[in-house]
Enzyme design. Structure first.
Site, PDB file in Angstrom:
ATOM      1  N   LYS A  32     -11.476  -7.041  -7.304  1.00  7.89           N
ATOM      2  CA  LYS A  32     -12.425  -5.738  -7.808  1.00  7.89           C
ATOM      3  C   LYS A  32     -11.459  -4.671  -8.195  1.00  7.89           C
ATOM      4  O   LYS A  32     -11.856  -3.690  -8.489  1.00  7.89           O
ATOM      5  CB  LYS A  32     -13.135  -5.323  -6.380  1.00  7.89           C
ATOM      6  CG  LYS A  32     -12.583  -5.151  -5.238  1.00  7.89           C
ATOM      7  CD  LYS A  32     -13.343  -5.295  -3.970  1.00  7.89           C
ATOM      8  CE  LYS A  32     -12.408  -5.265  -2.794  1.00  7.89           C
ATOM      9  NZ  LYS A  32     -13.642  -5.647  -1.343  1.00  7.89           N
ATOM     10  N   LYS A  70       0.956  -1.193  -0.133  1.00  7.79           N
ATOM     11  CA  LYS A  70       0.076   0.017   0.062  1.00  7.79           C
ATOM     12  C   LYS A  70       0.956   1.057   0.021  1.00  7.79           C
ATOM     13  O   LYS A  70       0.448   2.163  -0.679  1.00  7.79           O
ATOM     14  CB  LYS A  70      -0.993  -0.149   1.109  1.00  7.79           C
ATOM     15  CG  LYS A  70      -2.268  -1.008   0.973  1.00  7.79           C
ATOM     16  CD  LYS A  70      -3.358  -0.441   1.815  1.00  7.79           C
ATOM     17  CE  LYS A  70      -4.236  -1.610   1.691  1.00  7.79           C
ATOM     18  NZ  LYS A  70      -5.643  -1.431   2.363  1.00  7.79           N
ATOM     19  N   LYS A 110      -5.921 -14.357  -9.600  1.00  6.50           N
ATOM     20  CA  LYS A 110      -7.194 -14.164  -8.717  1.00  6.50           C
ATOM     21  C   LYS A 110      -8.279 -13.134  -9.377  1.00  6.50           C
ATOM     22  O   LYS A 110      -7.718 -12.089  -9.571  1.00  6.50           O
ATOM     23  CB  LYS A 110      -6.633 -14.035  -7.255  1.00  6.50           C
ATOM     24  CG  LYS A 110      -7.846 -14.119  -6.284  1.00  6.50           C
ATOM     25  CD  LYS A 110      -7.244 -13.817  -4.883  1.00  6.50           C
ATOM     26  CE  LYS A 110      -8.013 -12.983  -4.159  1.00  6.50           C
ATOM     27  NZ  LYS A 110      -7.740 -12.882  -2.796  1.00  6.50           N
TER      28      LYS A 110
HETATM   29  P1  AMP Z   1     -11.057  -8.803  -0.485  1.00  4.34           P
HETATM   30  O1  AMP Z   1     -12.129  -8.444  -1.544  1.00  4.34           O
HETATM   31  O2  AMP Z   1      -9.764  -9.210  -0.868  1.00  4.34           O
HETATM   32  O3  AMP Z   1     -10.932  -7.820   0.909  1.00  4.34           O
HETATM   33  O4  AMP Z   1     -11.681 -10.114   0.347  1.00  4.34           O
HETATM   34  C1  AMP Z   1     -12.768 -10.282   1.133  1.00  4.34           C
HETATM   35  C2  AMP Z   1     -13.071 -11.780   1.073  1.00  4.34           C
HETATM   36  O5  AMP Z   1     -13.483 -12.265  -0.196  1.00  4.34           O
HETATM   37  C3  AMP Z   1     -11.802 -12.550   1.659  1.00  4.34           C
HETATM   38  O6  AMP Z   1     -12.545 -13.588   2.503  1.00  4.34           O
HETATM   39  C4  AMP Z   1     -11.501 -13.326   0.362  1.00  4.34           C
HETATM   40  O7  AMP Z   1     -10.788 -14.470   0.522  1.00  4.34           O
HETATM   41  C5  AMP Z   1     -12.648 -13.455  -0.455  1.00  4.34           C
HETATM   42  N1  AMP Z   1     -12.222 -13.486  -1.811  1.00  4.34           N
HETATM   43  C6  AMP Z   1     -11.716 -12.098  -2.569  1.00  4.34           C
HETATM   44  N2  AMP Z   1     -11.345 -12.383  -3.900  1.00  4.34           N
HETATM   45  C7  AMP Z   1     -11.674 -13.747  -4.008  1.00  4.34           C
HETATM   46  C8  AMP Z   1     -11.550 -14.452  -5.074  1.00  4.34           C
HETATM   47  N3  AMP Z   1     -11.188 -14.118  -6.173  1.00  4.34           N
HETATM   48  N4  AMP Z   1     -11.800 -16.035  -4.789  1.00  4.34           N
HETATM   49  C9  AMP Z   1     -12.163 -16.583  -3.693  1.00  4.34           C
HETATM   50  N5  AMP Z   1     -12.579 -15.629  -2.708  1.00  4.34           N
HETATM   51  C10 AMP Z   1     -11.933 -14.356  -2.763  1.00  4.34           C
END
Ligand code: AMP
Ligand code: TRP
Length: 342
Positions: A208, A123, A205
């Site tokens: 967003k 970050k 992966k």
């Molecule tokens: P984040 O959006 O990275 O803050 O993640 C929030 C939650 O969503 C966490 O538990 C991540 O592990 C899950 N998550 C985010 N992106 C993915 C993805 N592409 N596949 C599976 N789980 C995800």
């Protein structure tokens, strides 16, 4: 913890705590990897989910957009089936104990530990013009979130493992000096659907923070979902079979279809194996639409019901404050902060 909001079952249910930042759009990856499991977890555990708005301001936010994003996040929690009677949902900034415990725990955390955090390094590189102290102590606030609620299990993605380790270290360090004040939390990692991949670069992966066409947002409409899946990168063969190494795009779509429809990978191959990618992709798109449409319908009702949102938000803040005060009171006594008798 005898009077907290846990049910009075003979055996207390384990507490689950997780925080999600109210930034950006939630994707199909978030849904499959996290939100989809929340209503299942609430049957078995005593769940607490926090919209971590104070973490979000470690990078500059547009105030109006942040307020809206927080309400959207809470509405999505409710739309996927979290029941505020069973699960505690609240905004982090509504419970002042997070900031208070954060400060106390700052005094039990070493600069060297925070310097090693990879998210801080990432970050700071991304926001080189605003490397503020909050960004640096972010993991301590996260430790405070978790420890304030005497959490047993923390469902997180792999990227948060290092922060959870730090929370455990801080808890153990504090307990070593003052006795068993904090429950030492464990991570809770999920196995299936743990990694939904990007539609355009299926070795990465789904995230967003990448361009629109690489992900499906939980609130995308039907046509957008169909279009994005139709354009998803595949390969030049024509058979639908699970082979993440050589066929990452098809394998990703198969995993999505499998998780959402309940069909096994073998069944998918036997139904769509040789019928061409078009028909297979249509099936994937329909399974996503079928999963997301009811959530979107509930979401659209909830987000306009300001009175209901206000009620969930207020009651959540009250319950969370109550639980947090117990931990904080104990911590204050232990470190020697004088009690104020009002
Ligand atoms: P984040 O959006 O990275 O803050 O993640 C929030 C939650 O969503 C966490 O538990 C991540 O592990 C899950 N998550 C985010 N992106 C993915 C993805 N592409 N596949 C599976 N789980 C995800
Ligand atoms: N740091 C987490 C993330 O970026 C969000 C978070 C804040 C969190 N506090 C938490 C996650 C407590 C679990 C528990 O995803």
């Amino acid at each position: 913890m005898e009077n907290d909001t846990r049910t009075t079952d003979v055996e207390k249910r384990k507490r689950v705590f997780s925080g999600i930042q109210p930034t950006g759009t939630l994707t199909l990856g978030n849904y499959i990897g996290a939100l989809r499991n929340f209503p299942i977890l609430q049957q078995e555990y005593d769940c607490v989910y926090s919209v971590v708005d104070m973490h979000a301001i470690t990078v500059r936010q547009d105030p109006a957009a942040l307020r809206k994003a927080c309400l959207k996040m809470m509405s999505l929690y409710l739309a996927v089936g979290l029941d505020p009677e069973k699960t505690l949902i609240y905004f982090q900034s509504h419970v002042s104990g997070h900031a208070e415990l954060g400060w106390i725990l700052d005094c039990f955390t070493y600069m060297g530990e925070l310097n090693r955090m990879t998210q801080f390094k990432d970050k700071s590189a991304k926001h080189a013009d605003n490397i503020n102290a909050g960004l640096f102590t972010y993991p301590v606030l996260m430790a405070a979130d978790i420890l304030l609620y005497q959490t047993d299990l923390v469902p997180i993605g792999a990227d948060q493992k290092q922060h959870l380790e730090l929370a455990r270290d801080i808890a153990q360090r504090f307990n070593a000096v003052y006795g068993d004040v904090f429950v030492v939390p464990d991570g809770f990692f999920q196995k299936v659907g743990a990694r939904v991949m990007s539609l355009q670069e299926p070795t990465k992966k789904m995230s967003k923070s990448d361009p629109e066409e690489t992900y499906i947002a939980m609130l995308d409409d039907k046509d957008t979902i169909r279009r994005k899946i139709k354009r998803a990168v595949t390969d030049s063969e024509a058979d639908v079979r699970f082979d993440p190494e050589n066929k990452p795009g098809i394998s990703n779509l198969m995993s999505i279809l499998s998780v959402l429809s309940g069909m096994s990978l073998e069944e998918i191959t036997s139904v769509y194996g040789t019928s061409g990618y078009g028909r297979f992709k249509d099936a994937v798109a329909e399974s996503v639409i079928e999963a997301l449409t009811p959530i979107q319908e509930r979401y659209n009702q909830i987000i306009t019901d300001k009175a209901y949102l206000q009620k969930v938000m207020t009651e959540g803040a009250e319950k969370a404050s109550y639980i947090s005060r117990k931990t904080l009171g104990k911590v204050r006594r232990k470190v020697g902060l004088a009690a104020l008798q009002l």
